[in-house]
Motif scaffolding. Structure first.
Motif, PDB file in Angstrom:
ATOM      1  N   MET A  78      25.249  -2.379  27.579  1.00 15.71           N
ATOM      2  CA  MET A  78      24.525  -2.369  28.837  1.00 15.71           C
ATOM      3  C   MET A  78      25.300  -1.546  29.861  1.00 15.71           C
ATOM      4  SD  MET A  78      24.047  -3.898  32.095  1.00 15.71           S
ATOM      5  CE  MET A  78      24.584  -5.584  32.272  1.00 15.71           C
ATOM      6  N   LYS A  79      24.614  -0.661  30.530  1.00 18.36           N
ATOM      7  CA  LYS A  79      25.238   0.251  31.483  1.00 18.36           C
ATOM      8  C   LYS A  79      25.062  -0.258  32.906  1.00 18.36           C
ATOM      9  CE  LYS A  79      24.284   4.261  28.537  1.00 18.36           C
ATOM     10  NZ  LYS A  79      23.585   5.578  28.448  1.00 18.36           N
ATOM     11  N   VAL A  80      26.146  -0.227  33.666  1.00 27.81           N
ATOM     12  CA  VAL A  80      26.089  -0.653  35.058  1.00 27.81           C
ATOM     13  C   VAL A  80      26.589   0.469  35.961  1.00 27.81           C
ATOM     14  CG1 VAL A  80      28.416  -1.681  35.044  1.00 27.81           C
ATOM     15  CG2 VAL A  80      26.714  -2.472  36.698  1.00 27.81           C
ATOM     16  N   ALA A  81      25.922   0.615  37.102  1.00 26.60           N
ATOM     17  CA  ALA A  81      26.405   1.490  38.169  1.00 26.60           C
ATOM     18  C   ALA A  81      26.799   0.605  39.335  1.00 26.60           C
ATOM     19  CB  ALA A  81      25.317   2.479  38.587  1.00 26.60           C
ATOM     20  N   ILE A  82      27.966   0.860  39.904  1.00 25.39           N
ATOM     21  CA  ILE A  82      28.483   0.056  41.014  1.00 25.39           C
ATOM     22  C   ILE A  82      28.835   1.005  42.148  1.00 25.39           C
ATOM     23  CG2 ILE A  82      30.209  -1.631  41.741  1.00 25.39           C
ATOM     24  CD1 ILE A  82      30.641  -2.229  38.710  1.00 25.39           C
ATOM     25  N   MET A  83      28.198   0.852  43.288  1.00 20.23           N
ATOM     26  CA  MET A  83      28.388   1.824  44.367  1.00 20.23           C
ATOM     27  C   MET A  83      28.133   1.159  45.714  1.00 20.23           C
ATOM     28  SD  MET A  83      29.134   5.076  44.639  1.00 20.23           S
ATOM     29  CE  MET A  83      28.994   6.520  45.702  1.00 20.23           C
ATOM     30  N   GLN A  84      28.880   1.590  46.715  1.00 21.64           N
ATOM     31  CA  GLN A  84      28.596   1.122  48.063  1.00 21.64           C
ATOM     32  C   GLN A  84      27.154   1.482  48.426  1.00 21.64           C
ATOM     33  OE1 GLN A  84      31.489   3.228  50.355  1.00 21.64           O
ATOM     34  NE2 GLN A  84      33.178   1.875  49.827  1.00 21.64           N
ATOM     35  N   PRO A  85      26.444   0.595  49.122  1.00 25.00           N
ATOM     36  CA  PRO A  85      25.079   0.916  49.524  1.00 25.00           C
ATOM     37  C   PRO A  85      25.091   1.923  50.675  1.00 25.00           C
ATOM     38  CG  PRO A  85      25.728  -1.207  50.427  1.00 25.00           C
ATOM     39  CD  PRO A  85      26.869  -0.761  49.544  1.00 25.00           C
ATOM     40  N   TYR A  86      24.516   3.083  50.445  1.00 23.97           N
ATOM     41  CA  TYR A  86      24.508   4.147  51.452  1.00 23.97           C
ATOM     42  C   TYR A  86      23.182   4.173  52.202  1.00 23.97           C
ATOM     43  CZ  TYR A  86      28.754   6.406  49.588  1.00 23.97           C
ATOM     44  OH  TYR A  86      30.035   6.694  49.206  1.00 23.97           O
ATOM     45  N   PHE A  87      23.221   4.682  53.410  1.00 28.14           N
ATOM     46  CA  PHE A  87      22.043   4.798  54.267  1.00 28.14           C
ATOM     47  C   PHE A  87      21.261   6.069  53.922  1.00 28.14           C
ATOM     48  CE2 PHE A  87      20.521   6.374  58.576  1.00 28.14           C
ATOM     49  CZ  PHE A  87      19.368   5.605  58.573  1.00 28.14           C
ATOM     50  N   MET A  88      20.117   5.894  53.288  1.00 31.41           N
ATOM     51  CA  MET A  88      19.242   7.009  52.930  1.00 31.41           C
ATOM     52  C   MET A  88      20.033   8.189  52.345  1.00 31.41           C
ATOM     53  SD  MET A  88      16.126   6.173  53.469  1.00 31.41           S
ATOM     54  CE  MET A  88      15.224   4.838  54.294  1.00 31.41           C
TER      55      MET A  88
END
Length: 221
Positions: free
Chosen positions: A1-11
Motif C-alpha cells: 500500500m502506497k502512502v503520500a505524506i505532505m503538509q496541507p498546502y493552500f491551493m
C-alpha cells in the motif's frame, strides 16, 4: 500500500496533486511546526500587471516556535479579509459569477484552518478525478520523540503502508536505506514539467480536463 505524506498546502500547483494520483492514501502532515514562510497558508496568484503576488489565508498570530499546523486559528474577520484580498487578482475577482463551485470551495472557511486546507485539497483532488482516502497525521498521536524522517516512517507504518511516495523536492531529506530497514520502499515523483501557478488559477484559466491530463502526464519519469 502506497502512502503520500505532505503538509496541507493552500491551493498548491497542479504537481502537488500527483501525490493523490500516485498513492493509495494521502496523509496531511499537520502534526509538525507551522512554517511561516512556506506554502501552507499562502500561494501566489497573477495580478493585473501579470506579476505573481502572495495571497495569504488570514490567521491569528501564534507562537513562532510551538505552533503546529493543527493549532492554527483564523482571524476573527478572516472571510472578509480574504474576499477583499482576492480583488487584486483578475482571475479570482469574479469567481463567484464564473465558477460558483470553486467560489464555494474557496470561500467556505469553516472554523478550523487545517480543516479548510485539507477540505480544499480533497475536494479539488476529486474534481481532478483523484478520489483517495485522506487523514490528518495529528489523529495518529505520533510520539514527540519521532522527528523528521523518523516521524514520516512512523506515520507510514501506522497506516499500514509498504511504500512512501514523496515530491521530488524531498530527495535530500530521506535516506532509502533507513526506509528499507523499516520495511518501506521510498519513491519520488519526477520533476514537474508544467505550469506552477496555483491549481485554482489553473483550473479557472485552463479547465479541469487539461489540468488533469497534465497531472497524469507528469506521473512518469
Amino acid at each position: 500500500m502506497k502512502v503520500a505524506i505532505m503538509q496541507p498546502y493552500f491551493m498548491p500547483y497542479a504537481g502537488y496533486f500527483r501525490l493523490f494520483a500516485a498513492a493509495d492514501v494521502f496523509v496531511a502532515l499537520d502534526c509538525v511546526q507551522f512554517p511561516r514562510r512556506g506554502w501552507v497558508h499562502r500561494n501566489r496568484f497573477t495580478d493585473q500587471n501579470g506579476e505573481l503576488q502572495w495571497l495569504t489565508v488570514p490567521l491569528k498570530k501564534g507562537d513562532r516556535d510551538t505552533t503546529r499546523i493543527c493549532d492554527l486559528k483564523f482571524q476573527d474577520n478572516a472571510k472578509m479579509v480574504l474576499l477583499e484580498e482576492t480583488r487584486r487578482f483578475p482571475t479570482l475577482r469574479h469567481i463567484d459569477e464564473t465558477h460558483r463551485d470553486l467560489a464555494e470551495l474557496f470561500f467556505d472557511l469553516g472554523n478550523d484552518p487545517t480543516d479548510y486546507l485539507i477540505t480544499t485539497l480533497t475536494k479539488m483532488a476529486r474534481m481532478l478525478g483523484l478520489k483517495r482516502p485522506v487523514m490528518r497525521s495529528s489523529i495518529l498521536n505520533i510520539e514527540p520523540r519521532f522527528k523528521a524522517q523518523q516521524r514520516i516512517i512512523e506515520i507510514a507504518k501506522q497506516v499500514g503502508a509498504t511504500c512512501y511516495i514523496n515530491a521530488p523536492g524531498g530527495k535530500h531529506l530521506y535516506d532509502e536505506a533507513t526506509f528499507k530497514r523499516a520495511g518501506l520502499t521510498l519513491d519520488f515523483l519526477p520533476d514537474y514539467r508544467g505550469r506552477f501557478n496555483s491549481i485554482l488559477e489553473r483550473v479557472i484559466e485552463d479547465g479541469i480536463d487539461l489540468v488533469s491530463e497534465e497531472i497524469e502526464q507528469n506521473l512518469l519519469m
